[in-house]
Scaffold this motif. Structure first.
Motif, PDB file in Angstrom:
ATOM      1  N   LEU A  81      -0.600   2.204  -6.274  1.00 57.35           N
ATOM      2  CA  LEU A  81      -1.150   3.561  -6.235  1.00 57.35           C
ATOM      3  C   LEU A  81      -2.661   3.439  -6.232  1.00 57.35           C
ATOM      4  O   LEU A  81      -3.242   2.795  -7.104  1.00 57.35           O
ATOM      5  N   VAL A 121       1.272   3.787  -2.251  1.00 57.53           N
ATOM      6  CA  VAL A 121       1.111   5.228  -2.057  1.00 57.53           C
ATOM      7  C   VAL A 121      -0.332   5.608  -2.326  1.00 57.53           C
ATOM      8  O   VAL A 121      -0.931   5.127  -3.290  1.00 57.53           O
ATOM      9  N   LEU A 122      -0.879   6.445  -1.477  1.00 59.69           N
ATOM     10  CA  LEU A 122      -2.245   6.911  -1.695  1.00 59.69           C
ATOM     11  C   LEU A 122      -2.240   8.110  -2.637  1.00 59.69           C
ATOM     12  O   LEU A 122      -1.264   8.854  -2.719  1.00 59.69           O
ATOM     13  N   LYS A 123      -3.365   8.283  -3.300  1.00 63.78           N
ATOM     14  CA  LYS A 123      -3.428   9.349  -4.295  1.00 63.78           C
ATOM     15  C   LYS A 123      -3.441  10.740  -3.680  1.00 63.78           C
ATOM     16  O   LYS A 123      -3.251  11.724  -4.378  1.00 63.78           O
ATOM     17  N   ALA A 156      -1.288  11.588  -1.577  1.00 70.61           N
ATOM     18  CA  ALA A 156       0.069  11.738  -1.063  1.00 70.61           C
ATOM     19  C   ALA A 156       0.651  13.078  -1.512  1.00 70.61           C
ATOM     20  O   ALA A 156       0.284  13.616  -2.560  1.00 70.61           O
ATOM     21  N   ILE A 197       5.790  11.008  -2.460  1.00 71.90           N
ATOM     22  CA  ILE A 197       6.074  10.252  -3.679  1.00 71.90           C
ATOM     23  C   ILE A 197       7.579  10.126  -3.892  1.00 71.90           C
ATOM     24  O   ILE A 197       8.089   9.051  -4.224  1.00 71.90           O
TER      25      ILE A 197
END
Lengths: 194, 194
Positions: A70, A91-93, A95, A100
């Motif tokens: 993350l 996962v990018l923040k 997202a 998620i």
DNA sequence: CATGTACTCCTGTTTTTCAGTGATTTTTAC
DNA sequence: GTAAAAATCACTGAAAAACAGGAGTACATG
């Protein structure tokens, strides 16, 4: 702030139980010694240790836990390192909630998940390969150049001939498509290599 | 994710009304053309434009809105730029709920608020002043050096003598306490000057 | 008006880097 | 076990940067 965000995005999801959170690598390990979740969402930036290193450690001790990297950074090098340290996804923040959920549901089946944007840069960097591939020696020489050492000093440090250092240096200039030290170092700095 | 986090941290606070959120500079400006909040929490990393630039724009159009910079990065240069572009404060994404509330309540009174950690790095960099103060010409020369130009090329570009460029170069090396181009460029890159 | 700062320019000398060419030995990977 | 990649070294000459030291002009600020 981010923890709150994830919690509020997930708390009403059926099938997902929020077991807890930690704000540092050490508290994470302490938590895991008590109970183990199925999935961990792990930030790369932790106060005491890199999430990349923590990922490796957790995977060694608890191989059955799936880890989702993350981060704010959509950087190929980070993604690569997380995955090679045992993470099942990234996962990018920024997202969405759906992303998620998809990510969690994917990795829990043992598959790999990459955020849409992350997958993009991953593929792009694979194709265009804007970051030149450096050899071990070239990296060493590059970072010593960046430290301000001259060829002679580098040669002494690495126990090789100045002529060899010069060759590595030429190869670096060629690989980065630069014509002098200044632009070489700038490019390397921008690519976070040094 | 971060937006969700802030919302969930603030939604039950009395005295605070959540008016909306935007995920890009353009949608933010579109939102503001409809309604104007008292305070904006503005991320520095936006997809279409830098939050630093957006901050300036918003302040020009709506001077009465207070802006709180929001970022993962505890970097003095970012903090400085946000503040000089009209932001009233700076909060890190790992801030606690209490910190955010304090920040909002402080800036709404027209005062400045800095996150604890942000204030720390700000003060530290103020005292030790690790960033050398460069003159207009030195900055120009520095960035041209970083582009890979030689003294002669820089001289031609700036319509001055190569000797003058050499002098500026000497001064740059002195100010950065470096002994050659390589370490100069690396330091400048780390300080985000180039 | 003196002091400081920025900008400009000069002459030399020494050191380092860049460019081109060529070659041998080790490692690595298939 | 062999082919490819990496690491090693050498020579030459040209170009650029680093070092040293001096010096004049403009301009603002106290």
């Amino acid at each position: 702030m981010v923890i709150e965000g994830i919690r509020s995005l997930l708390q009403h999801e059926k099938g997902i139980e929020w077991m807890g959170h930690a704000t540092s690598a050490s508290s994470c390990l302490a938590f895991l010694s008590q109970e183990q979740p199925d999935v961990i969402l792990m930030d790369i930036n932790l106060p005491d240790q890199s999430g990349i290193d923590l990922c490796k450690e957790v995977k060694q001790r608890y191989p059955s836990i799936f880890i989702l990297g993350l981060s704010t950074f959509n950087q190929q090098s980070f993604i690569e390192k997380m995955l090679s340290n045992g993470a099942s996804g990234y996962v990018l923040k920024n997202a969405t909630q759906q992303e998620i959920l998809d990510a969690i549901n994917t990795v829990i089946k043992g598959k790999q998940y990459l955020s849409f944007d992350a997958a993009l840069t991953f593929r792009k960097s694979d194709e265009t390969s804007d970051n030149p591939i450096l050899t071990r020696r070239e990296k060493e020489v590059l970072s010593l150049i960046a430290e301000g050492l001259t060829n002679n000093e580098i040669a002494a440090q690495l126990f090789i001939s100045p002529a060899t250092v010069d060759t590595h240096r030429k190869n670096l200039l060629a690989k980065f498509a630069t014509k002098n030290t200044a632009s070489l170092i700038r490019k390397a700095a921008q690519m976070q290599i040094i």
